[in-house]
Motif scaffolding. Structure first.
Motif, PDB file in Angstrom:
ATOM      1  N   GLY A 131     -12.945 -24.492  -9.586  1.00 28.20           N
ATOM      2  CA  GLY A 131     -13.986 -25.763  -9.641  1.00 28.20           C
ATOM      3  C   GLY A 131     -14.361 -26.047  -8.265  1.00 28.20           C
ATOM      4  O   GLY A 131     -14.093 -25.697  -7.236  1.00 28.20           O
ATOM      5  N   ASP A 132     -15.633 -26.807  -8.269  1.00 32.43           N
ATOM      6  CA  ASP A 132     -16.143 -27.238  -7.012  1.00 32.43           C
ATOM      7  C   ASP A 132     -15.765 -28.756  -7.006  1.00 32.43           C
ATOM      8  O   ASP A 132     -15.850 -29.580  -7.691  1.00 32.43           O
ATOM      9  N   ALA A 133     -15.259 -28.881  -5.660  1.00 33.75           N
ATOM     10  CA  ALA A 133     -14.876 -30.191  -5.122  1.00 33.75           C
ATOM     11  C   ALA A 133     -15.927 -31.231  -5.441  1.00 33.75           C
ATOM     12  O   ALA A 133     -15.690 -32.391  -5.559  1.00 33.75           O
TER      13      ALA A 133
ATOM     14  N   PHE B  81     -13.164 -16.962   2.300  1.00 30.57           N
ATOM     15  CA  PHE B  81     -11.704 -17.057   1.700  1.00 30.57           C
ATOM     16  C   PHE B  81     -11.372 -15.982   0.975  1.00 30.57           C
ATOM     17  O   PHE B  81     -10.196 -15.849   0.654  1.00 30.57           O
TER      18      PHE B  81
ATOM     19  N   PHE C 222      -0.589 -22.493   6.953  1.00 32.38           N
ATOM     20  CA  PHE C 222      -0.733 -23.312   5.861  1.00 32.38           C
ATOM     21  C   PHE C 222       0.820 -23.416   5.106  1.00 32.38           C
ATOM     22  O   PHE C 222       0.838 -24.181   4.328  1.00 32.38           O
TER      23      PHE C 222
ATOM     24  N   VAL D  33     -18.251 -19.973   1.656  1.00 31.75           N
ATOM     25  CA  VAL D  33     -17.028 -20.296   1.589  1.00 31.75           C
ATOM     26  C   VAL D  33     -16.423 -19.328   0.631  1.00 31.75           C
ATOM     27  O   VAL D  33     -15.026 -18.680   1.099  1.00 31.75           O
TER      28      VAL D  33
ATOM     29  N   ARG E 217      -6.419 -31.089   1.656  1.00 25.81           N
ATOM     30  CA  ARG E 217      -6.044 -30.540   3.033  1.00 25.81           C
ATOM     31  C   ARG E 217      -7.125 -29.628   3.524  1.00 25.81           C
ATOM     32  O   ARG E 217      -7.375 -28.589   3.094  1.00 25.81           O
ATOM     33  N   PHE E 218      -7.530 -29.847   4.889  1.00 27.88           N
ATOM     34  CA  PHE E 218      -8.246 -28.892   5.658  1.00 27.88           C
ATOM     35  C   PHE E 218      -9.341 -28.396   4.716  1.00 27.88           C
ATOM     36  O   PHE E 218      -9.626 -27.104   4.702  1.00 27.88           O
TER      37      PHE E 218
ATOM     38  N   ASP F  44     -10.154 -24.937  -6.812  1.00 25.29           N
ATOM     39  CA  ASP F  44     -10.531 -24.298  -5.826  1.00 25.29           C
ATOM     40  C   ASP F  44     -11.794 -23.318  -6.191  1.00 25.29           C
ATOM     41  O   ASP F  44     -11.780 -23.224  -7.302  1.00 25.29           O
ATOM     42  N   LEU F  45     -12.775 -23.136  -5.199  1.00 21.71           N
ATOM     43  CA  LEU F  45     -13.836 -22.507  -5.309  1.00 21.71           C
ATOM     44  C   LEU F  45     -13.644 -21.030  -5.531  1.00 21.71           C
ATOM     45  O   LEU F  45     -14.358 -20.290  -6.023  1.00 21.71           O
ATOM     46  N   THR F  46     -12.647 -20.514  -4.636  1.00 20.59           N
ATOM     47  CA  THR F  46     -12.406 -19.134  -4.589  1.00 20.59           C
ATOM     48  C   THR F  46     -11.563 -18.351  -5.126  1.00 20.59           C
ATOM     49  O   THR F  46     -10.359 -18.692  -4.983  1.00 20.59           O
TER      50      THR F  46
ATOM     51  N   MET G  15      -8.198 -16.820  -3.717  1.00 20.10           N
ATOM     52  CA  MET G  15      -7.273 -18.069  -3.107  1.00 20.10           C
ATOM     53  C   MET G  15      -6.343 -18.409  -4.288  1.00 20.10           C
ATOM     54  O   MET G  15      -5.157 -18.385  -4.163  1.00 20.10           O
TER      55      MET G  15
ATOM     56  N   ALA H  83      -9.804 -28.373  -3.626  1.00 20.87           N
ATOM     57  CA  ALA H  83      -9.886 -27.187  -2.676  1.00 20.87           C
ATOM     58  C   ALA H  83      -8.748 -26.877  -2.104  1.00 20.87           C
ATOM     59  O   ALA H  83      -8.438 -26.629  -0.802  1.00 20.87           O
ATOM     60  N   GLY H  84      -7.793 -26.663  -2.881  1.00 25.52           N
ATOM     61  CA  GLY H  84      -6.231 -26.623  -2.560  1.00 25.52           C
ATOM     62  C   GLY H  84      -5.995 -25.204  -2.116  1.00 25.52           C
ATOM     63  O   GLY H  84      -4.780 -24.677  -2.140  1.00 25.52           O
ATOM     64  N   GLY H  85      -7.015 -24.024  -2.192  1.00 27.23           N
ATOM     65  CA  GLY H  85      -6.656 -22.799  -1.896  1.00 27.23           C
ATOM     66  C   GLY H  85      -5.499 -22.122  -2.699  1.00 27.23           C
ATOM     67  O   GLY H  85      -5.687 -22.287  -4.045  1.00 27.23           O
TER      68      GLY H  85
HETATM   69  C1  LIG Z   1      -9.148 -24.049   5.110  1.00 26.54           C
HETATM   70  S1  LIG Z   1      -8.847 -23.886   3.098  1.00 26.54           S
HETATM   71  C2  LIG Z   1      -7.526 -24.887   2.908  1.00 26.54           C
HETATM   72  C3  LIG Z   1      -6.840 -24.652   1.466  1.00 26.54           C
HETATM   73  C4  LIG Z   1      -5.757 -25.735   1.178  1.00 26.54           C
HETATM   74  N1  LIG Z   1      -6.528 -26.727   1.013  1.00 26.54           N
HETATM   75  C5  LIG Z   1      -4.442 -25.550   2.173  1.00 26.54           C
HETATM   76  O1  LIG Z   1      -4.546 -26.639   3.040  1.00 26.54           O
HETATM   77  O2  LIG Z   1      -3.806 -24.829   2.102  1.00 26.54           O
HETATM   78  C6  LIG Z   1     -10.106 -24.408   2.669  1.00 26.54           C
HETATM   79  C7  LIG Z   1     -10.502 -24.323   1.221  1.00 26.54           C
HETATM   80  O3  LIG Z   1     -11.376 -24.990   0.670  1.00 26.54           O
HETATM   81  C8  LIG Z   1     -12.093 -24.224  -0.369  1.00 26.54           C
HETATM   82  N2  LIG Z   1     -13.481 -24.856  -0.568  1.00 26.54           N
HETATM   83  C9  LIG Z   1     -14.311 -24.894   0.129  1.00 26.54           C
HETATM   84  N3  LIG Z   1     -15.343 -25.446  -0.329  1.00 26.54           N
HETATM   85  C10 LIG Z   1     -14.795 -25.979  -1.545  1.00 26.54           C
HETATM   86  C11 LIG Z   1     -15.801 -26.654  -2.740  1.00 26.54           C
HETATM   87  N4  LIG Z   1     -17.090 -27.069  -2.638  1.00 26.54           N
HETATM   88  N5  LIG Z   1     -15.147 -26.821  -3.784  1.00 26.54           N
HETATM   89  C12 LIG Z   1     -13.928 -26.255  -3.876  1.00 26.54           C
HETATM   90  N6  LIG Z   1     -13.172 -25.523  -2.871  1.00 26.54           N
HETATM   91  C13 LIG Z   1     -13.782 -25.272  -1.952  1.00 26.54           C
HETATM   92  C14 LIG Z   1     -11.800 -22.769   0.089  1.00 26.54           C
HETATM   93  O4  LIG Z   1     -12.452 -22.039  -1.118  1.00 26.54           O
HETATM   94  C15 LIG Z   1     -10.702 -22.696   0.456  1.00 26.54           C
HETATM   95  O5  LIG Z   1      -9.697 -22.216  -0.238  1.00 26.54           O
END
Ligand SMILES: C[S@@+](CC[C@H](N)C(=O)[O-])C[C@H]1O[C@@H](n2cnc3c(N)ncnc32)[C@H](O)[C@@H]1O
Length: 249
Positions: free
Chosen positions: A97-99, A11, A25, A7, A115-116, A71-73, A76, A50-52
């Motif tokens: 942080g981790d979801a 990302f 997005f 991930v 979302r997504f 978000d993890l990344t 982002m 996981a709001g990116g």
């Molecule tokens: C497709 S993007 C969507 C971003 C945002 N939610 C949006 O709709 O604009 C997916 C996001 O999920 C995050 N992500 C994936 N696994 C995660 C986890 N375990 N904890 C936190 N973030 C996570 C990724 O880093 C990425 O930013």
């Protein structure tokens, strides 16, 4: 290599495309659809899990006291922070942080959205449990994600973006919410047709994978085996149609 590493790697590559012009997005018709299903009262505390880059959280921020994007990344979050500062947002905070282990106390937020993201998470049920934990009893949890289209669908999504874990069904998403103690009361579906080139560009898909995906989609559009992505060809444009679900209590 763990799913979280994949991930972060994917990302980090995709971060710039999230806030770029033409990003899916940032698409306000999609954001409006979501906003019409989420009630935000004056002074609410919102978390976008996981709001990116925080596109959704920032869109909902108007009446809120605080919006936390977790978000993890890092790439982002950094991209989102830059855009938020440029836009003059003064109530949005970015947190790593981790979801599945949210760095917040119980009942910290009035509104929880995501979302997504669940389709990128190895244990999506654990993430929904965490979202329920950090939400006040009289608050709301809203999940938005693409719906599962079968094994081939997941295979092609993973080729497009190796951090795709699994798309979920409506029954699974309902069950996660119910198990987390948040009875699903709202549900809406949205059919989204996307030009394949835009969909692949959004994920910065590698060239070789791009060819394999296009071949499968062209074959389907010409009457071949279904991919779960419902491809179609018109006026020289190849499209897919995804089914998205918004569900919450
Ligand atoms: C497709 S993007 C969507 C971003 C945002 N939610 C949006 O709709 O604009 C997916 C996001 O999920 C995050 N992500 C994936 N696994 C995660 C986890 N375990 N904890 C936190 N973030 C996570 C990724 O880093 C990425 O930013």
């Amino acid at each position: 290599v763990s799913q979280r590493d994949v991930v972060r790697r994917e990302f980090s590559r995709q971060a710039a495309s999230f806030d770029a012009a033409g990003s899916l997005f940032r698409d306000t018709s999609i954001l409006d659809w979501i906003a019409s299903h989420v009630t935000i009262t004056q002074g609410a505390r919102i978390v976008d899990v996981a709001g990116g880059t925080g596109q959704l959280g920032r869109y909902l921020a108007g009446d809120a006291s605080t919006v936390v994007i977790v978000d993890l990344t890092e790439a982002m979050l950094a991209t989102g922070l830059r855009s938020a500062l440029e836009d003059g947002c003064d109530n949005v905070v970015f947190v790593r942080g981790d979801a599945t282990a949210l760095p917040f106390p119980d009942a910290e937020f009035d509104v929880v959205v995501s979302r997504f993201a669940l389709h990128h998470i190895e244990d999506p049920a654990a993430a929904v449990t965490e979202m329920a934990r950090v939400c006040r009893a009289d608050g709301s949890v809203t999940l938005i994600d693409m719906l599962a289209g079968g094994l081939r669908h997941d295979e092609l999504e993973r080729l497009r973006d190796p951090s795709h874990a699994q798309a979920l069904t409506q029954d699974q998403l309902e069950a996660f919410l119910t198990a987390a103690g948040r009875a699903p009361r709202r549900a809406a579906q949205h059919e989204q047709t996307l030009p394949v080139d835009r969909w692949l560009a959004q994920a910065q898909t590698h060239d070789l994978s791009r060819e394999t995906i296009r071949d499968a989609l062209i074959a389907e559009a010409d009457g071949g085996p279904a991919t779960g992505l419902r491809s179609a060809r018109s006026d020289d444009q190849l499209t897919i149609t995804q089914r998205w679900l918004l569900i919450g209590d």
